[in-house]
Design a protein around this motif. Structure first.
Motif, PDB file in Angstrom:
ATOM      1  N   ARG A   9       0.849  -1.198   0.000  1.00  0.00           N
ATOM      2  CA  ARG A   9       0.000   0.000   0.000  1.00  0.00           C
ATOM      3  C   ARG A   9       0.883   1.246   0.000  1.00  0.00           C
ATOM      4  N   ARG A  11       0.990   5.108   1.457  1.00  0.00           N
ATOM      5  CA  ARG A  11       0.353   5.946   2.482  1.00  0.00           C
ATOM      6  C   ARG A  11      -0.350   7.108   1.760  1.00  0.00           C
ATOM      7  N   PRO A  12      -1.613   7.340   2.073  1.00  0.00           N
ATOM      8  CA  PRO A  12      -2.369   8.371   1.339  1.00  0.00           C
ATOM      9  C   PRO A  12      -1.692   9.734   1.326  1.00  0.00           C
ATOM     10  N   GLU A  13      -1.102  10.127   2.430  1.00  0.00           N
ATOM     11  CA  GLU A  13      -0.464  11.442   2.509  1.00  0.00           C
ATOM     12  C   GLU A  13       0.855  11.497   1.735  1.00  0.00           C
ATOM     13  N   GLU A  15       1.197   9.700  -1.352  1.00  0.00           N
ATOM     14  CA  GLU A  15       0.953   9.224  -2.721  1.00  0.00           C
ATOM     15  C   GLU A  15       1.530  10.171  -3.776  1.00  0.00           C
ATOM     16  N   GLY A  48      -4.991   3.042  -3.512  1.00  0.00           N
ATOM     17  CA  GLY A  48      -4.038   2.977  -2.422  1.00  0.00           C
ATOM     18  C   GLY A  48      -3.112   1.778  -2.443  1.00  0.00           C
TER      19      GLY A  48
END
Length: 107
Positions: A9, A11-13, A15, A48
């Motif tokens: 995955r 990490r969204p912050e 990307e 993600g």
């Protein structure tokens, strides 16, 4: 030649930064990937998850991966990338990219 599929995955912050890094990969890192007998390498992103695919054309995968891990420029690259990554639930301790099972292939 052996095909590899791996997943983890992002990490969204992180990307956007991860995508920026891979839009402009460091030449020395690309050269080391080639020297370690990896070809046809791609990374995909969806919801993600990062999925990587590559083909290994050498005859000693473990030795080539050790060579890559020992390379100082690759280590610096990983220091940038690793904070962006989050292992999937089935990853072992300390493992980021986890190998996937190939269930279908057509040449």
């Amino acid at each position: 030649m052996k095909r590899y599929g791996q997943v983890l995955r992002v990490r969204p912050e992180k990307e956007a930064y991860y995508k920026e890094l891979h839009a402009n990969p460091w030449p020395g890192v690309l050269e080391m990937i080639r020297k370690c007998n990896i070809r046809n390498y791609s990374i995909y992103l969806r919801d993600g998850y990062l999925y990587s695919y590559y083909e290994y054309v050498g005859d000693n995968y473990e030795k080539d991966m050790e060579k890559m891990a020992a390379d100082p420029e690759t280590q610096r690259w990983w220091a940038e990338c690793n904070p962006c990554q989050q292992p999937v639930d089935s990853a072992k301790d300390g493992e980021l990219w986890v190998e996937m099972e190939e269930v279908f292939h057509l040449d």
